[in-house]
Design an enzyme around this catalytic site. Sequence first.
Site, PDB file in Angstrom:
ATOM      1  N   HIS A  67       0.806  -1.212   0.000  1.00 56.26           N
ATOM      2  CA  HIS A  67       0.000   0.000   0.000  1.00 56.26           C
ATOM      3  C   HIS A  67       0.843   1.268   0.000  1.00 56.26           C
ATOM      4  O   HIS A  67       0.324   2.379  -0.139  1.00 56.26           O
ATOM      5  CB  HIS A  67      -0.928   0.002   1.222  1.00 56.26           C
ATOM      6  CG  HIS A  67      -2.206   0.757   0.996  1.00 56.26           C
ATOM      7  ND1 HIS A  67      -2.360   1.681  -0.010  1.00 56.26           N
ATOM      8  CD2 HIS A  67      -3.406   0.726   1.644  1.00 56.26           C
ATOM      9  CE1 HIS A  67      -3.581   2.190   0.030  1.00 56.26           C
ATOM     10  NE2 HIS A  67      -4.241   1.627   1.030  1.00 56.26           N
ATOM     11  N   ASP A 121      -2.554   1.740  -4.486  1.00 51.47           N
ATOM     12  CA  ASP A 121      -3.797   2.006  -3.781  1.00 51.47           C
ATOM     13  C   ASP A 121      -4.825   0.926  -4.101  1.00 51.47           C
ATOM     14  O   ASP A 121      -4.700   0.186  -5.087  1.00 51.47           O
ATOM     15  CB  ASP A 121      -4.347   3.383  -4.176  1.00 51.47           C
ATOM     16  CG  ASP A 121      -3.441   4.520  -3.698  1.00 51.47           C
ATOM     17  OD1 ASP A 121      -2.819   4.361  -2.627  1.00 51.47           O
ATOM     18  OD2 ASP A 121      -3.355   5.546  -4.396  1.00 51.47           O
TER      19      ASP A 121
END
Length: 499
Positions: free
Chosen positions: A472, A476
């Site tokens: 992450h 995304d």
Amino acid sequence: MPFTARRFIRRETPMATDVVMPQMGESIAEGTIVRWIKKVGDKVDRDEPLFEISTDKVDAEIPSPAAGVVSEIRVQEGETVAVNSIVAVIGSAVASASAAPGAAAASADKAKPAAPASPPAHYHDRDEPATAAPVAQNAASPGQAPAPAAAVGAEQPKGSSLSAAPSAEDAIRERSSPLVRKIAKEHNVDIAQIHGTGIAGRVTKDDILGFLDTGQVGQVGQTGQVGQVGHVGQVGQVGQVGQVGQVGQVAKSGSVSGAPPVATVTFKPGASDHVEKMSVMRKRIAEHMVQSVKTSAHVHSVFEVNFGRIAKIREAKKAEFERSGAKLTYMSFIIKAAIDALRAVPIVNASVDGDTIVYHKDINVGIAVALDWGLIVPVIKRADEKNLVGLSRAVADLANRARGKQLKPDEVSGGTFTITNPGVFGALFGMPIISQPQVAILGIGNVEKRAVVVDDAIAIRPMAYLTLGYDHRVIDGAVADEFMSILKKSLENWDPNAV
């Protein structure tokens, strides 16, 4: 393809040939002898497997560089030595036949070589300035302060050991592989503080990682230092014992003085318990996985995929593929669909280097292979250049050679994206850990028939869950789901003419 003799021979005479620890890749600085296939006194042919090694990259059986009789074994099983170190000697069959019966016993006494008079050249970096090794102190009894060291620059008595040049062992301890020095620099660690377990006290990667795990990193004189995240109660003054191990782990205590941490087993094995050391491969897996969890912000997305169309194509094309020497599996289709998705969403094929993102031109897909003794991930290089037949052959070839310990170092490195298949054992899905420095990994669940809704009707279809684990820090959720949507669409709408 067998290794060439040039790679292993340092000295060859009519009487004997030295066998050295091979350089199994540019970044490999050392290797561990896992098993000696031949023993002292055994005859061996040229290119016949002689011993088995384990490195950071691969486990491999190393062939003998010459025919003859094993006259010496200098490095025992379980020991780690630097590349180009002599590990054994192959004598000629004629010389061995006339040797005294006590030769084998004499070679056993030589199994552990004495420290060299000066550090070997390959321990030194040309751009690294020479540094003086720390003066060793005698161990003090509990409660007794060690004798103060003489001030730097003070005049020493004639013949004093303090005025002598540092020993070879001290110098070698300060020398280490580029990887160890990189880790030390990242964590602001003085390598001289670490108790080395390598040849002549050389600090290995296991030594520095173990040192970091004890929470002993810090500057002398600092108090109340908190250890690494994930450890419990590591607050304590320098030089004091105050570290409490994690629940269920081995509790360690020690100080920043450089003394090796003392491990205390938190359980007592019963009569029916079996306790054994981790294998080298198991330790490497543990290190890499723990490091990955500490490095990447792991997030997982799970998609359900209908494999009904793929199942029909497999049934129709299976015989054709077998005639061409390939086995058409679900994995072949998944790899091809993943490649198309990686082209469409290139950041999933990227890697992280510090605070930069590296977008890779080539798509090198790693395929996790479960072994009886661990796990390895061989890599299909430039997988985007292969069709379904080529991918099927590559997967089968790499898996077979992985189980036979015949992989080369470059075949388990350079991956840009990894696929693992826990579904082969019946798992519905898994939450795989990313292989660093990659940023994503795809997990394949078991393909099984389930009742699903198709055009407002209940139908039976072969279904599977696919899981994308992603970092992450750079990917995304919307980007990860875009990748998975492309993958799902490709598999559920496969063109039969594209096979």
